[in-house]
Design an enzyme around this catalytic site. Structure first.
Site, mmCIF file in Angstrom:
data_model
loop_
_atom_site.group_PDB
_atom_site.id
_atom_site.type_symbol
_atom_site.label_atom_id
_atom_site.label_comp_id
_atom_site.label_asym_id
_atom_site.label_seq_id
_atom_site.Cartn_x
_atom_site.Cartn_y
_atom_site.Cartn_z
ATOM 1 N N GLU A 1 -5.714 -3.377 -7.660
ATOM 2 C CA GLU A 1 -4.739 -4.685 -8.669
ATOM 3 C C GLU A 1 -6.439 -5.229 -9.312
ATOM 4 O OE1 GLU A 1 -0.949 -5.454 -6.020
ATOM 5 O OE2 GLU A 1 -3.255 -7.019 -5.338
ATOM 6 N N ASP B 1 7.261 0.005 -5.196
ATOM 7 C CA ASP B 1 8.567 0.440 -4.211
ATOM 8 C C ASP B 1 10.007 0.768 -4.509
ATOM 9 O OD1 ASP B 1 6.601 -1.366 -2.807
ATOM 10 O OD2 ASP B 1 8.974 -2.052 -1.914
HETATM 11 N N1 SAH Z 1 -2.244 -1.636 4.476
HETATM 12 C C1 SAH Z 1 -1.149 -1.227 3.018
HETATM 13 C C2 SAH Z 1 -0.560 -2.964 2.997
HETATM 14 C C3 SAH Z 1 -0.140 -3.088 2.443
HETATM 15 S S1 SAH Z 1 0.785 -4.598 1.885
HETATM 16 C C4 SAH Z 1 -2.534 -1.423 1.598
HETATM 17 O O1 SAH Z 1 -3.455 -2.042 2.314
HETATM 18 O O2 SAH Z 1 -2.113 -0.307 1.020
HETATM 19 C C5 SAH Z 1 1.410 -4.695 0.169
HETATM 20 C C6 SAH Z 1 0.881 -5.248 -0.951
HETATM 21 O O3 SAH Z 1 1.896 -5.011 -2.398
HETATM 22 C C7 SAH Z 1 1.213 -6.482 -0.812
HETATM 23 O O4 SAH Z 1 -0.050 -7.348 -0.846
HETATM 24 C C8 SAH Z 1 2.357 -7.028 -1.123
HETATM 25 O O5 SAH Z 1 2.335 -8.240 -2.564
HETATM 26 C C9 SAH Z 1 2.789 -6.159 -2.596
HETATM 27 N N2 SAH Z 1 4.295 -5.461 -2.046
HETATM 28 C C10 SAH Z 1 4.536 -3.866 -2.437
HETATM 29 N N3 SAH Z 1 5.532 -3.695 -1.987
HETATM 30 C C11 SAH Z 1 5.396 -4.481 -0.943
HETATM 31 C C12 SAH Z 1 7.333 -4.839 0.018
HETATM 32 N N4 SAH Z 1 7.704 -3.495 -0.210
HETATM 33 N N5 SAH Z 1 7.412 -5.668 0.278
HETATM 34 C C13 SAH Z 1 6.217 -6.488 0.480
HETATM 35 N N6 SAH Z 1 4.938 -6.604 -0.361
HETATM 36 C C14 SAH Z 1 5.025 -5.939 -0.759
#
Ligand code: SAH
Length: 233
Positions: free
Chosen positions: A11, A199
């Protein structure tokens, strides 16, 4: 000066790529890049995932860089069937869906600031409107303004998405915006949250996140670019 906070490398990187960096510093393990984006003053940082990381980063930006405003930019999950992968949401307000004192009879997410009890922390109108106008220039992209729900949880399950969405009238969920809003509210610094959907309810969640996060992050970078271009004039 405007601050921009992102949680993940993918990002921040696109924003960093278009910045003329004049100085770099580090505090609490977070790197801060100061300089100009499209000719306008900025400081940017990757805070890491989750509310605590976001809060720490926001407070440092306020204390050490005297920012006039802060934007939280990145990807998010959809909480409504109307919002799908690739759409953009600009927050009207942020809520913390995991802030829970319901045991005492309070509604979920209720917090107190200076004696005022609120669930929604309103985003700065003018800043959010500018981001919304910039977002609307993207091709083939639905842009929404609405409530963004933050919590220390990746919300994967469709039922849980719909339930959080209904409970807070929220369009999208993520893990940092509400914590930044909380710190900004206490410090009286205007804030905005810009998120592109990685998502949604129609796709298998984690597959969707991994497949679409890069595309979604690119959209926010384009919007941020346009925002700073406007700012520089
Ligand atoms: N292991 C993964 C973790 C991603 S956590 C990685 O590092 O690729 C998800 C991140 O995207 C967080 O920063 C959050 O702000 C955002 N995000 C996207 N979709 C989300 C969802 N369904 N629930 C919570 N956060 C989400």
């Amino acid at each position: 000066m405007t601050g921009v906070i992102c949680a993940m490398d993918l990002e921040l990187q696109g924003i960093l790529d278009m910045m003329d960096v004049s100085s770099e510093s580090e505090k609490s393990g977070i790197k801060f890049y100061k300089g100009k984006i499209r000719g306008a003053d900025a400081v940017i940082a990757q805070c890491g995932i989750g509310k605590v990381n976001s809060a720490i980063c926001t407070q440092i930006m306020i204390d050490l860089f005297s920012v006039d405003e802060i934007i939280n930019s990145g990807v998010a999950g959809a909480l409504s069937l109307d919002v799908t992968v690739g759409d953009v949401v600009v927050a009207t307000a942020a809520v913390q869906h995991d802030f829970d004192t319901t045991a005492f009879g309070a509604p979920k997410g209720l917090m107190e600031f200076d004696g005022e009890r609120i669930i929604e922390i309103p985003a700065d109108e003018a800043l959010s409107e500018t981001l919304f106008e910039c977002a609307k220039k993207l091709e083939d992209t639905n842009v929404f303004r609405g409530i963004i729900a933050t919590g220390d949880k990746f919300v994967a399950d469709s039922e849980e998405r719909l339930s959080i969405g209904r409970e807070f009238s929220a369009l999208a969920c993520e893990m940092e915006g509400g914590a930044m809003a909380h710190v900004c509210r206490r410090a009286k610094v205007p804030y905005a949250i810009l998120r592109s959907i990685s998502d949604d309810i129609g796709h298998n969640t984690t597959v969707s996140f991994d497949e679409f996060k890069v595309m979604a992050a690119k959209k926010t970078v384009e919007i941020i670019s346009d925002f700073f271009e406007k700012k520089a004039v």
